[in-house]
Design an enzyme around this catalytic site. Structure first.
Site, PDB file in Angstrom:
ATOM      1  N   GLY A  38     -35.996  30.446   6.746  1.00  0.00           N
ATOM      2  CA  GLY A  38     -35.859  29.183   6.009  1.00  0.00           C
ATOM      3  C   GLY A  38     -35.007  28.183   6.772  1.00  0.00           C
ATOM      4  O   GLY A  38     -35.308  26.990   6.811  1.00  0.00           O
ATOM      5  N   GLU A  80     -43.625  28.518   5.660  1.00  0.00           N
ATOM      6  CA  GLU A  80     -42.867  29.747   5.923  1.00  0.00           C
ATOM      7  C   GLU A  80     -43.516  30.894   5.143  1.00  0.00           C
ATOM      8  O   GLU A  80     -43.666  30.815   3.927  1.00  0.00           O
ATOM      9  CB  GLU A  80     -41.422  29.520   5.462  1.00  0.00           C
ATOM     10  CG  GLU A  80     -40.534  30.713   5.656  1.00  0.00           C
ATOM     11  CD  GLU A  80     -39.189  30.573   4.907  1.00  0.00           C
ATOM     12  OE1 GLU A  80     -38.781  29.441   4.549  1.00  0.00           O
ATOM     13  OE2 GLU A  80     -38.569  31.618   4.668  1.00  0.00           O
ATOM     14  N   ASP A  82     -45.541  44.198   6.458  1.00  0.00           N
ATOM     15  CA  ASP A  82     -45.488  44.540   5.029  1.00  0.00           C
ATOM     16  C   ASP A  82     -46.900  44.474   4.465  1.00  0.00           C
ATOM     17  O   ASP A  82     -47.668  43.549   4.794  1.00  0.00           O
ATOM     18  CB  ASP A  82     -44.669  43.505   4.232  1.00  0.00           C
ATOM     19  CG  ASP A  82     -43.200  43.486   4.629  1.00  0.00           C
ATOM     20  OD1 ASP A  82     -42.772  44.401   5.337  1.00  0.00           O
ATOM     21  OD2 ASP A  82     -42.512  42.524   4.221  1.00  0.00           O
ATOM     22  N   THR A  93     -35.526  44.259  23.843  1.00  0.00           N
ATOM     23  CA  THR A  93     -36.707  43.451  23.518  1.00  0.00           C
ATOM     24  C   THR A  93     -37.785  44.255  22.786  1.00  0.00           C
ATOM     25  O   THR A  93     -38.733  43.677  22.262  1.00  0.00           O
ATOM     26  CB  THR A  93     -37.359  42.877  24.798  1.00  0.00           C
ATOM     27  OG1 THR A  93     -37.819  43.972  25.597  1.00  0.00           O
ATOM     28  CG2 THR A  93     -36.383  42.035  25.593  1.00  0.00           C
ATOM     29  N   GLY A 147     -25.434  29.972 -16.351  1.00  0.00           N
ATOM     30  CA  GLY A 147     -25.750  31.377 -16.603  1.00  0.00           C
ATOM     31  C   GLY A 147     -26.499  31.557 -17.916  1.00  0.00           C
ATOM     32  O   GLY A 147     -26.718  30.599 -18.665  1.00  0.00           O
ATOM     33  N   CYS A 155     -23.952  23.268 -16.929  1.00  0.00           N
ATOM     34  CA  CYS A 155     -24.917  23.886 -17.836  1.00  0.00           C
ATOM     35  C   CYS A 155     -24.213  24.853 -18.793  1.00  0.00           C
ATOM     36  O   CYS A 155     -23.509  24.392 -19.686  1.00  0.00           O
ATOM     37  CB  CYS A 155     -26.046  24.532 -17.046  1.00  0.00           C
ATOM     38  SG  CYS A 155     -27.561  24.593 -18.014  1.00  0.00           S
ATOM     39  N   LEU A 156     -24.312  26.167 -18.600  1.00  0.00           N
ATOM     40  CA  LEU A 156     -23.588  27.079 -19.489  1.00  0.00           C
ATOM     41  C   LEU A 156     -22.089  26.770 -19.450  1.00  0.00           C
ATOM     42  O   LEU A 156     -21.399  26.909 -20.464  1.00  0.00           O
ATOM     43  CB  LEU A 156     -23.843  28.537 -19.074  1.00  0.00           C
ATOM     44  CG  LEU A 156     -23.218  29.586 -19.991  1.00  0.00           C
ATOM     45  CD1 LEU A 156     -23.924  29.622 -21.340  1.00  0.00           C
ATOM     46  CD2 LEU A 156     -23.253  30.971 -19.361  1.00  0.00           C
ATOM     47  N   MET A 182     -20.714  23.859 -19.226  1.00  0.00           N
ATOM     48  CA  MET A 182     -20.472  22.737 -20.136  1.00  0.00           C
ATOM     49  C   MET A 182     -20.501  23.246 -21.580  1.00  0.00           C
ATOM     50  O   MET A 182     -19.665  22.889 -22.415  1.00  0.00           O
ATOM     51  CB  MET A 182     -21.550  21.665 -19.908  1.00  0.00           C
ATOM     52  CG  MET A 182     -21.562  20.527 -20.887  1.00  0.00           C
ATOM     53  SD  MET A 182     -22.732  20.834 -22.254  1.00  0.00           S
ATOM     54  CE  MET A 182     -22.959  19.198 -22.887  1.00  0.00           C
ATOM     55  N   GLN A 183     -21.463  24.138 -21.869  1.00  0.00           N
ATOM     56  CA  GLN A 183     -21.568  24.677 -23.229  1.00  0.00           C
ATOM     57  C   GLN A 183     -20.298  25.462 -23.591  1.00  0.00           C
ATOM     58  O   GLN A 183     -19.797  25.387 -24.708  1.00  0.00           O
ATOM     59  CB  GLN A 183     -22.817  25.550 -23.340  1.00  0.00           C
ATOM     60  CG  GLN A 183     -24.102  24.751 -23.100  1.00  0.00           C
ATOM     61  CD  GLN A 183     -25.365  25.617 -23.100  1.00  0.00           C
ATOM     62  OE1 GLN A 183     -25.301  26.839 -23.178  1.00  0.00           O
ATOM     63  NE2 GLN A 183     -26.522  24.965 -23.011  1.00  0.00           N
ATOM     64  N   HIS A 238     -27.903  20.136 -13.746  1.00  0.00           N
ATOM     65  CA  HIS A 238     -27.447  20.821 -12.529  1.00  0.00           C
ATOM     66  C   HIS A 238     -27.328  19.838 -11.367  1.00  0.00           C
ATOM     67  O   HIS A 238     -28.283  19.671 -10.600  1.00  0.00           O
ATOM     68  CB  HIS A 238     -28.451  21.907 -12.134  1.00  0.00           C
ATOM     69  CG  HIS A 238     -28.488  23.048 -13.084  1.00  0.00           C
ATOM     70  ND1 HIS A 238     -27.819  24.217 -12.875  1.00  0.00           N
ATOM     71  CD2 HIS A 238     -29.115  23.182 -14.278  1.00  0.00           C
ATOM     72  CE1 HIS A 238     -28.027  25.037 -13.883  1.00  0.00           C
ATOM     73  NE2 HIS A 238     -28.813  24.435 -14.748  1.00  0.00           N
ATOM     74  N   GLU A 278     -25.836  20.202  -8.665  1.00  0.00           N
ATOM     75  CA  GLU A 278     -25.811  20.892  -7.365  1.00  0.00           C
ATOM     76  C   GLU A 278     -27.158  20.850  -6.658  1.00  0.00           C
ATOM     77  O   GLU A 278     -27.213  20.871  -5.431  1.00  0.00           O
ATOM     78  CB  GLU A 278     -25.329  22.337  -7.533  1.00  0.00           C
ATOM     79  CG  GLU A 278     -26.262  23.309  -8.257  1.00  0.00           C
ATOM     80  CD  GLU A 278     -26.125  23.295  -9.778  1.00  0.00           C
ATOM     81  OE1 GLU A 278     -25.637  22.289 -10.325  1.00  0.00           O
ATOM     82  OE2 GLU A 278     -26.539  24.280 -10.425  1.00  0.00           O
TER      83      GLU A 278
HETATM   84  N1  GLN Z   1     -28.106  29.739 -21.156  1.00  0.00           N
HETATM   85  C1  GLN Z   1     -27.920  28.337 -21.359  1.00  0.00           C
HETATM   86  C2  GLN Z   1     -29.165  27.669 -21.913  1.00  0.00           C
HETATM   87  O1  GLN Z   1     -30.241  28.190 -21.797  1.00  0.00           O
HETATM   88  C3  GLN Z   1     -27.476  27.659 -20.080  1.00  0.00           C
HETATM   89  C4  GLN Z   1     -28.485  27.725 -18.976  1.00  0.00           C
HETATM   90  C5  GLN Z   1     -27.921  27.444 -17.609  1.00  0.00           C
HETATM   91  O2  GLN Z   1     -26.718  27.540 -17.385  1.00  0.00           O
HETATM   92  N2  GLN Z   1     -28.794  27.149 -16.654  1.00  0.00           N
HETATM   93  O3  GLN Z   1     -29.101  26.611 -22.460  1.00  0.00           O
END
Ligand code: GLN
Length: 537
Positions: free
Chosen positions: A20, A143, A150, A191, A357, A384-385, A387-388, A510, A512
């Protein structure tokens, strides 16, 4: 309409050689020379997409603007090229078979026996040419996942063989990435594994045009000559790929080795414009000469495998370089955190990021980490999680709703401050059914987040089923946590902030995924800046 050229990248000897990164580095060099390039990854596993794979299997699931859940290599492609990828850039065997079986059910094969050759290979060839046929790209780099030899890679190698024949050698070439191991006892580079893997490729009727040789030691001219002789390539087409300190060095190393030049030569394309890599080199200089160091805690439950948070750790590299700061990521397992040990375990941190998560495991530790950051004025970034968890922590410890929770973790809670999204309630199938891809978000004027983005309408990528339950919004805001970003159509809360805290931001999306070398993500840049300020206190 462009006469698109195709580069196939195969791998031999072992997995994890970094196909990659080689593909992305070549693409970067070609892009710098003025060509339009895209990269595609073909994954030989039977899952339809990586969305339902446990992150321990293949690392993070990367999400594109158009909502595809893809292999993490697509993240590298975007970070290197600074252009978005899409669903067409990642294809799995599962998807190929699904499509062929769907066609069979619809009677599209007119009663013919459906076989790997030609039906599966035709489908693979179609997917490979999908990007080329858009007319947008001078060069498509494909790629092939897995290692030559395999069983599951065979239909892909066969498709490459057919395409090489159909498109002609001036339009399609093969780069074979291989390992040249160093035997310490003999004091020699060997080699033979490369010879064998090329032989394996040739048994499938494919002869590599270029060899890229991963190595821990410099490859001498005599070894290059030997490889060329045994593997049917020219000596100049044997490219050394020596272990690099950072993946971001690889384009520079490949430029030195002339990988882009030999590719263009094979396509009979002009090689006059030298790649400058100006911005890239500036980034590398800053990255390698930091003036300060900050300690960031990444709190997650997959921290044993850093690849599970690939885009986050790469975004910190981009943001660190921008700030001329070395970001030391402290990988902290959320299951190891408790109310009693958090002050000890997190005390050296200048910033705390609670990671995305799914599921219940480790969430108590995440909540404790949020609390520690909030109460001790440590810059906090929840994704995401994460923030929750920030909303749950605030509801429990500031609003006093002791059983506040997400329905994902506790379906019985009396205070579901995080609730399943309405459109998710009827969904029974996993896989591609979350709220995915790019959505608009309206930021509140003069909020921290609007000042960071320097605009009020943004678009970011999502991957979730649960959301902030707006029936708690008034109470939460009164207590000091403000919703500063919302979906303009549905009013869904996308961003929360605590204005009385130096830097406390939680985002449902997200960020990132959109950080690149050329465009470090503003939220990461500002978070690192806040961590730097904290470190200087
Ligand atoms: N589990 C949470 C949701 O589904 C957060 C998902 C995540 O962090 N990508 O809303």
């Amino acid at each position: 309409m462009k006469n698109t050229k195709y580069v196939f990248v195969t791998g031999g000897v072992t997995s994890s050689l970094g196909k990659g990164i080689i593909a992305a580095s070549l693409a970067k060099l070609l892009q710098e020379r003025g060509y339009t390039v895209t990269i595609q990854k073909l994954d030989p596993y039977i899952n339809i997409d990586p969305g339902t794979l446990n992150p321990y299997e293949h690392g993070e699931c990367y999400v594109t603007d158009d909502g595809a859940e893809t292999d993490l290599d697509l993240g590298h492609y975007e970070r290197f090229l600074n252009i978005p990828t899409s669903q067409a850039n990642n294809v799995t065997t599962g998807r190929i078979y699904q499509s062929v079986i769907d066609k069979e059910r619809k009677g599209e094969f007119l009663g013919k026996t459906v076989q790997v050759i030609p039906h599966i290979t035709d489908e693979i060839k179609e997917r490979i040419q999908l990007l080329g046929n858009t007319g947008e790209f001078d060069i498509v780099i494909t790629e092939i996942g897995g290692t030559v030899g395999d069983i599951e890679s065979l239909p892909y190698v066969e498709s490459v063989r057919q395409l090489l024949w159909e498109l002609g050698h001036e339009n399609a070439i093969v780069i074979h990435l291989t390992l040249v191991p160093y035997l310490a006892a003999a004091g020699e580079l060997k080699t033979k594994p490369t010879q064998h893997s090329v032989k394996m490729l040739m048994q499938s009727g494919v002869s590599p045009d270029i060899l890229v040789c991963r190595t821990e030691h410099e490859i001498s001219d005599s070894i290059k000559r030997k490889l060329a002789l045994f593997c049917n390539v020219k000596e100049e087409d044997v490219i050394e790929s020596i272990d690099a300190k950072t993946i971001y060095d690889v384009p520079v190393l490949m430029l030195g080795e002339g990988l882009d030049k030999v590719v263009l030569k094979k396509f009979q394309l002009p090689i006059d414009k030298q790649p400058e890599l100006k911005v890239w080199n500036e980034f590398l200089t800053k990255f390698k000469n930091p003036k300060h160091t900050v300690e960031i805690g990444l709190i997650g439950k997959y921290v044993e495998l850093h690849d599970a948070y690939k885009s986050i750790s790469e975004a910190f590299i981009h943001a660190g370089a921008q700030n001329e700061v070395k970001v030391n990521i402290n990988w902290i397992h959320s299951e190891d955190l408790t109310a009693t040990n958090v002050p000890r375990k997190l005390k050296n941190l200048n910033g705390i990021l609670v990671a995305p998560g799914f599921g219940e495991r480790g969430i108590d530790g995440k909540i404790e980490a949020v609390r520690y950051a909030r109460e001790n004025n440590i810059p906090f970034f929840g994704i995401c999680l994460g923030m929750q968890m920030a909303v749950i922590e605030f509801s429990r410890n500031v609003l006093g709703l002791k059983d506040a929770n997400s329905n994902e973790m506790d379906s019985e809670t009396q205070n579901p401050v995080i609730d399943l999204m309405e459109e998710q309630k009827s969904i029974t199938n996993y896989g591609g059914t979350m709220r995915l891809g790019a959505w608009d978000c309206q930021l509140l004027k003069n909020s921290k987040i609007a000042n960071i983005y320097k605009k009020e309408l943004i678009s970011e990528r999502h991957r979730h089923r649960y959301e902030f339950n707006s029936s708690y919004l008034e109470a939460v805001e009164k207590a000091g946590m403000i919703a500063t970003g919302k979906n303009p159509k549905t009013d869904l809360v996308e961003v929360v902030e605590i204005p009385s805290h130096p830097w406390f931001v939680g985002v449902q999306y997200h960020p990132e995924y959109k950080s690149t070398v050329l465009n470090p993500h503003p939220l990461f840049v500002d978070f690192v800046k806040a961590a730097l300020e904290h470190s200087l206190l």
